[in-house]
Design a protein around this motif. Structure first.
Motif, PDB file in Angstrom:
ATOM      1  N   ALA A  15      -3.466  11.609  13.841  1.00  0.00           N
ATOM      2  CA  ALA A  15      -3.728  11.148  12.464  1.00  0.00           C
ATOM      3  C   ALA A  15      -2.831   9.983  12.076  1.00  0.00           C
ATOM      4  CB  ALA A  15      -3.558  12.304  11.488  1.00  0.00           C
ATOM      5  N   ALA A  16      -1.566  10.014  12.461  1.00  0.00           N
ATOM      6  CA  ALA A  16      -0.650   8.945  12.062  1.00  0.00           C
ATOM      7  C   ALA A  16      -1.107   7.595  12.621  1.00  0.00           C
ATOM      8  CB  ALA A  16       0.762   9.272  12.531  1.00  0.00           C
ATOM      9  N   TYR A  19      -4.311   6.559  10.947  1.00  0.00           N
ATOM     10  CA  TYR A  19      -4.022   6.128   9.575  1.00  0.00           C
ATOM     11  C   TYR A  19      -3.501   4.690   9.580  1.00  0.00           C
ATOM     12  CZ  TYR A  19      -1.331   5.770   5.234  1.00  0.00           C
ATOM     13  OH  TYR A  19      -0.796   5.348   4.039  1.00  0.00           O
ATOM     14  N   ALA A  20      -2.545   4.413  10.447  1.00  0.00           N
ATOM     15  CA  ALA A  20      -1.967   3.062  10.493  1.00  0.00           C
ATOM     16  C   ALA A  20      -3.031   2.033  10.860  1.00  0.00           C
ATOM     17  CB  ALA A  20      -0.825   3.029  11.505  1.00  0.00           C
ATOM     18  N   SER A  24      -4.336  -0.805   8.434  1.00  0.00           N
ATOM     19  CA  SER A  24      -4.240  -2.203   8.861  1.00  0.00           C
ATOM     20  C   SER A  24      -5.566  -2.921   8.676  1.00  0.00           C
ATOM     21  CB  SER A  24      -3.808  -2.252  10.333  1.00  0.00           C
ATOM     22  OG  SER A  24      -3.910  -3.559  10.830  1.00  0.00           O
ATOM     23  N   GLU A  29      -5.658   2.117   0.488  1.00  0.00           N
ATOM     24  CA  GLU A  29      -5.328   3.521   0.718  1.00  0.00           C
ATOM     25  C   GLU A  29      -6.552   4.428   0.571  1.00  0.00           C
ATOM     26  OE1 GLU A  29      -2.036   4.315   1.219  1.00  0.00           O
ATOM     27  OE2 GLU A  29      -1.783   6.419   0.721  1.00  0.00           O
ATOM     28  N   THR A  32      -8.861   3.985   3.442  1.00  0.00           N
ATOM     29  CA  THR A  32      -8.250   4.556   4.644  1.00  0.00           C
ATOM     30  C   THR A  32      -8.444   6.066   4.686  1.00  0.00           C
ATOM     31  OG1 THR A  32      -6.598   2.812   4.788  1.00  0.00           O
ATOM     32  CG2 THR A  32      -6.061   4.903   5.830  1.00  0.00           C
ATOM     33  N   ARG A  33      -8.277   6.689   3.548  1.00  0.00           N
ATOM     34  CA  ARG A  33      -8.473   8.141   3.508  1.00  0.00           C
ATOM     35  C   ARG A  33      -9.930   8.490   3.821  1.00  0.00           C
ATOM     36  NH1 ARG A  33     -10.342  12.264   1.460  1.00  0.00           N
ATOM     37  NH2 ARG A  33      -9.247  14.216   1.053  1.00  0.00           N
ATOM     38  N   LEU A  36     -10.513   8.111   7.526  1.00  0.00           N
ATOM     39  CA  LEU A  36      -9.902   9.193   8.296  1.00  0.00           C
ATOM     40  C   LEU A  36     -10.747  10.470   8.192  1.00  0.00           C
ATOM     41  CD1 LEU A  36      -7.326   8.600   9.799  1.00  0.00           C
ATOM     42  CD2 LEU A  36      -6.044   9.878   8.093  1.00  0.00           C
ATOM     43  N   GLN A  37     -11.157  10.759   6.977  1.00  0.00           N
ATOM     44  CA  GLN A  37     -11.968  11.969   6.795  1.00  0.00           C
ATOM     45  C   GLN A  37     -13.306  11.833   7.500  1.00  0.00           C
ATOM     46  OE1 GLN A  37     -11.887  13.969   3.042  1.00  0.00           O
ATOM     47  NE2 GLN A  37     -14.109  14.275   3.044  1.00  0.00           N
ATOM     48  N   VAL A  92       2.157  -1.127   3.615  1.00  0.00           N
ATOM     49  CA  VAL A  92       1.654  -0.557   4.870  1.00  0.00           C
ATOM     50  C   VAL A  92       2.787  -0.069   5.775  1.00  0.00           C
ATOM     51  CG1 VAL A  92      -0.467  -1.923   4.870  1.00  0.00           C
ATOM     52  CG2 VAL A  92       1.581  -2.812   6.007  1.00  0.00           C
TER      53      VAL A  92
ATOM     54  N   TRP B  15       5.059   1.897  10.731  1.00  0.00           N
ATOM     55  CA  TRP B  15       3.988   2.012   9.736  1.00  0.00           C
ATOM     56  C   TRP B  15       4.195   3.278   8.913  1.00  0.00           C
ATOM     57  CZ3 TRP B  15      -0.427  -1.046   8.785  1.00  0.00           C
ATOM     58  CH2 TRP B  15      -0.506  -2.212   9.568  1.00  0.00           C
ATOM     59  N   PRO B  18       0.360   9.135   7.018  1.00  0.00           N
ATOM     60  CA  PRO B  18      -0.566   9.640   5.991  1.00  0.00           C
ATOM     61  C   PRO B  18       0.132  10.650   5.085  1.00  0.00           C
ATOM     62  CG  PRO B  18      -1.123  10.524   8.153  1.00  0.00           C
ATOM     63  CD  PRO B  18      -0.087   9.476   8.370  1.00  0.00           C
ATOM     64  N   TRP B  22      -3.055  15.011   2.531  1.00  0.00           N
ATOM     65  CA  TRP B  22      -4.326  14.651   3.171  1.00  0.00           C
ATOM     66  C   TRP B  22      -4.706  15.647   4.262  1.00  0.00           C
ATOM     67  CZ3 TRP B  22      -5.004   8.702   4.165  1.00  0.00           C
ATOM     68  CH2 TRP B  22      -4.910   8.023   2.939  1.00  0.00           C
TER      69      TRP B  22
END
Lengths: 170, 201
Positions: A15-16, A19-20, A24, A29, A32-33, A36-37, A92, B15, B18, B22
């Motif tokens: 996830a990290a 996310y980055a 990017s 934000e 991005t969420r 990700l979802q 970021v 970076w 999250p 979340w």
């Protein structure tokens, strides 16, 4: 078939990085969420997607990339949002304790934001994910030479823009 | 390509990660969209396609289910071929089966009739009786008769007859055929005899 535990493992492992990468690309934000979802829901809904995949990280990054393309398409219909995003430099990077380092990170974030998304994503995958150009080409579905040239152009722009700060910090 | 100092400097910038909140939100959304929970909602063609895709994904690389599927297809084709072959024999030599012969079940009726005749012959030979209550075979569908000018006129009755003691005879268009079974001397019930065939006319 991946179950709930597998989804959790996927999240905790990747996830990290996802996310980055998504941040990017989108510089936003909320988007991005959503990205990700969307990726994790897709994997949970179709577990067969991951069958036979050797490089989970690369595969998930590709899903983020594909989803981000849809986001960019939607953005074209939302001019107001585009203008808003263009005027902001999102946070970021992690905050820095040193003012000089904080200034460098802010400048880097702004410089990255001014790059075309196709150069920015190649830079991200090369610098922060450590992928080779072959890996980048495979992840993004582009020719190897294209990946290399996008990286070179993007890095040159960053170098010119950040040189004063970089030399000062060095 | 070895990264220079500037690239290494950039790569060291961390970076953000999250937000913690979340994790549960996204995982909950993923769990609620999982395949086990969606199976009940799929219906119609979507459900069929999804089920097939899931099944194919499950058996991909597993040879046994694919072998079973291939075997089932081969068996179906074999049975189909056998039935078609039986229908083809019902027609005249050198011609394809007539439309009537191609009716479903015609080949099976012929096969059942032949089997019944074989059973009768065996019983006659072994026990010398034909008082068996064998099921009657329905008449096979017959093609409609052609014009009179095309019919083959046969002087004899063209019907074979048999006795309860292993003998048979018939008159086939002026050719008489007599078949007699001869039991071996001293042979028991399972002894194999010989047959004498007499053709005249």
């Amino acid at each position: 078939m991946p179950g709930d535990a597998d989804i959790e493992r996927l999240y905790d492992t990747h996830a990290a990085a996802l996310y980055a990468f998504a941040l990017s690309l989108t510089r936003d934000e909320t988007e991005t969420r959503d990205l990700l979802q969307e990726v994790f829901v897709k994997v949970a809904r179709r577990p067969a997607l991951l069958h036979g995949v050797r490089d989970e990280r690369g595969f998930l990054l590709r899903l983020v990339h594909n989803a981000a393309i849809d986001v960019f398409r939607r953005r074209q219909h939302r001019l107001a949002a585009t203008e808003r995003l263009a005027g902001e430099t999102p946070q970021v990077f992690l905050p820095a304790e040193s003012p000089d380092e904080a200034a460098f990170r802010d400048a880097l974030a702004a410089a990255l934001g001014d790059l075309p998304p196709e150069q920015r994503e190649v830079l991200h995958l090369k610098l922060w994910e450590g992928l080779t150009f072959e890996g980048i080409a495979e992840t993004l579905g582009i020719p190897l030479n294209t990946a290399a040239s996008r990286y070179r152009y993007g890095l040159d722009k960053l170098r010119k823009r950040l040189r004063p700060l970089y030399e000062e910090l060095s | 390509m070895k990264p220079d100092d500037f690239e290494q400097r950039l790569a060291r910038v961390p970076w953000r990660t999250p937000p913690e909140t979340w994790r549960e939100e996204i995982l909950e959304a993923a769990r609620s969209a999982g395949p086990t929970r969606r199976a009940g909602t799929a219906s119609g063609w979507g459900g069929i396609v999804e089920g097939c895709a899931r099944w194919v994904g499950r058996v991909r690389g597993a040879w046994v289910p694919w072998g079973v599927l291939a075997g089932a297809w081969a068996l179906a084709l074999l049975l189909h071929g056998l039935e078609a072959g039986g229908l083809g024999e019902a027609g005249a030599p050198g011609e394809g089966p007539s439309a009537a012969d191609l009716r479903p079940g015609a080949g099976l009726v012929e096969a059942a009739r032949a089997y019944r005749a074989q059973v009768l012959i065996l019983v006659n030979h072994e026990e010398g009786t034909s008082d068996l209550d064998l099921p009657a075979i329905p008449e096979a569908p017959r093609p409609a008769p052609g014009p009179r000018t095309q019919r083959l006129r046969v002087p004899g009755d063209g019907i074979g007859h048999g006795s309860a003691h292993g003998a048979g005879w018939g008159d086939f268009g002026g050719v008489a055929l007599v078949v007699r079974g001869v039991a071996p001397e001293g042979g028991g019930g399972n002894a194999v005899g010989t047959a004498e065939v007499e053709v005249s006319g």
